[in-house]
Design an enzyme around this catalytic site. Structure first.
Site, PDB file in Angstrom:
ATOM      1  CD  GLU A 275       9.621   1.494  -3.900  1.00  0.00           C
ATOM      2  OE1 GLU A 275       8.509   1.810  -3.392  1.00  0.00           O
ATOM      3  OE2 GLU A 275       8.893   0.658  -4.413  1.00  0.00           O
ATOM      4  CG  HIS A 278       6.279   5.844  -3.687  1.00  0.00           C
ATOM      5  ND1 HIS A 278       5.240   6.367  -5.040  1.00  0.00           N
ATOM      6  CD2 HIS A 278       6.346   5.014  -4.553  1.00  0.00           C
ATOM      7  CE1 HIS A 278       4.520   5.598  -5.720  1.00  0.00           C
ATOM      8  NE2 HIS A 278       6.101   4.578  -5.279  1.00  0.00           N
ATOM      9  CG  ASP A 356       7.535   5.729 -12.864  1.00  0.00           C
ATOM     10  OD1 ASP A 356       7.151   4.955 -12.652  1.00  0.00           O
ATOM     11  OD2 ASP A 356       6.505   5.036 -13.166  1.00  0.00           O
TER      12      ASP A 356
HETATM   13 ZN   LIG Z   1       5.226   2.987  -6.665  1.00  0.00          ZN
END
Ligand SMILES: [Zn+2]
Length: 411
Positions: A275, A278, A356
């Site tokens: 998260e 991002h 990721d």
């Molecule tokens: Zn995501």
């Protein structure tokens, strides 16, 4: 035949056919053989269950989609829009009031008609697969809150847009664009503190091993941690998730209680790292910028088509109006929207890989990111072998297997 009738009808039908074709391919791609990567994570029974879940949802989606399509076509070609417009006009409330009645009536009708489907999905399908935790009381109160939000937030916004286009002259699209942009930024800002808490309890993550591990990680990657919250997702579903919401001072990371229950501290840090990835890669800002631009283009086009009588003729309207034009333009614009949506999904899947990668590179034990993806797939009964065409049309996140392969590549 009216050119707009042809374009809109063709778009709707093509969309429907694509959906059917991609679903068929997707069902055919369900493989009896568990992918090697998931050996030891899925047992035979869970794997079979995950495939059955995909099958049941596909069938249900087909029934819902077909029903909605037939309903729209019947209402359209029976002259339903004009009939509704005449009824709304009979109250003599002026363009804004009439528009609110016209669109409000359609929204309410749609809500009532889709109710049995959502009851079936929640209390039959989700229940059968052990996901449903929604009580009848929660279900009803969710719907009521949804209606109140539509009335008090959606209503004024719609009234504003109608007013701009009815009275704003040449620059109406610009005023509407500015207003809607300001409005959506405001909504994103207040959503985590004002709106989401109407549906879920947000509690700050309590002190302890997990909080400590998260704080250590955030320190290491230099992320200004403002709020980590635990949200009671278990109130509705056993599925687990985590998300990032709001911006500026209202930024929050929310972890579902179901997620915390099922994962180790290291795995939870991995989820959080994703998260934060991002955020670090500026995905949220990029998405916002794209959607603002898109809104501008849409309003620009809308202002052109509101002047075109043939668009209203296509729906058998006796009179032209801003509010009905909004709706018809929405249908005309839907193929463009679909194309933009496909582009956005490509971008979103790219962002997932990037997040990721960020996570895998910054957490201490890289395999944790792989582990957590496997476990999340299992917990949510995700389809492990979706067809690439189906993924292209429908997935905002790449399939777990592709994500795992990508992580392995960067390790
Ligand atoms: Zn995501």
């Amino acid at each position: 035949m009216n050119i707009f009738t042809i374009i809109i009808l063709a778009a709707i039908l093509i969309d429907f056919v694509l959906e059917i074709v991609s679903n068929r391919l997707n069902l055919k791609a369900l493989s009896k053989q568990l992918p090697d990567e998931f050996e030891g994570v899925y047992d035979e029974e869970t794997y079979a269950k995950s495939q059955e879940y995909t099958r049941v949802n596909t069938k249900f989606g087909f029934v819902t989609g077909t029903f909605n399509l037939i309903l729209l076509l019947v209402f359209w070609f029976a002259g339903g829009f004009n009939w509704l417009d005449q009824w709304a006009r009979s109250f003599e409330f002026g363009v804004i009031g009439t528009g609110l009645i016209f669109i409000g009536a359609l929204v309410i009708a749609k809500m009532v008609i889709s109710m049995p489907f959502s009851i079936y999905s929640t209390f039959v399908i989700e229940e059968r697969f052990g996901f449903n935790k929604t009580t009848v009381k929660t279900f009803i109160s969710d719907r009521l809150k949804g209606i109140l939000l539509s009335v008090f937030i959606g209503g004024p916004l719609l009234a504003g847009i109608i007013a701009f286009f009815a009275y704003g002259g040449t620059w109406a699209w610009l005023y509407a664009w500015i207003a809607v942009t300001a409005f959506s930024l405001l909504m994103q800002y207040i959503a985590p503190t004002w709106i989401m808490p109407l549906f879920n309890k947000f509690e700050p993550l309590e002190d302890g091993e997990l909080r400590q591990a998260i704080e250590n990680y955030a320190d290491r990657v230099d992320f200004p941690l403002q709020g980590i919250y635990v949200i009671d997702g278990s109130k509705r579903s056993a599925k687990s998730n985590a998300f990032f919401t709001g911006f500026g001072k209202n930024k929050r990371i929310a972890l579902y209680d179901t997620l915390i229950e099922n994962h180790t501290t290291e795995e939870l840090v991995a989820v959080l790292a994703h998260e934060i990835g991002h955020y670090k890669k500026k995905h949220i800002v990029k998405n916002m910028a794209i959607s603002i631009l898109q809104t501008g283009i849409m309003f620009g086009l809308l202002s052109v088509f509101l002047q075109v009588p043939a668009l209203f003729d296509a729906f058998y309207m006796d009179q032209m109006s801003v509010y009905a034009g909004l709706l018809f333009f929405g249908l005309l614009y839907s193929p463009v929207e679909t194309l933009i949506g496909l582009g956005m999904q490509v971008l979103s899947r790219k962002h997932e890989y990037e997040a990721d990668e960020f996570a895998a590179k910054t957490i201490s034990e890289k395999e944790e990111m792989v582990n957590v993806l496997k476990k999340l797939s299992k917990d949510n009964l995700s389809n492990l072998t979706p067809h690439p065409f189906y993924v292209f049309l429908n997935y905002s996140h790449p399939p777990a297997l592709s994500r795992i392969e990508a992580i392995r590549r960067v390790l």
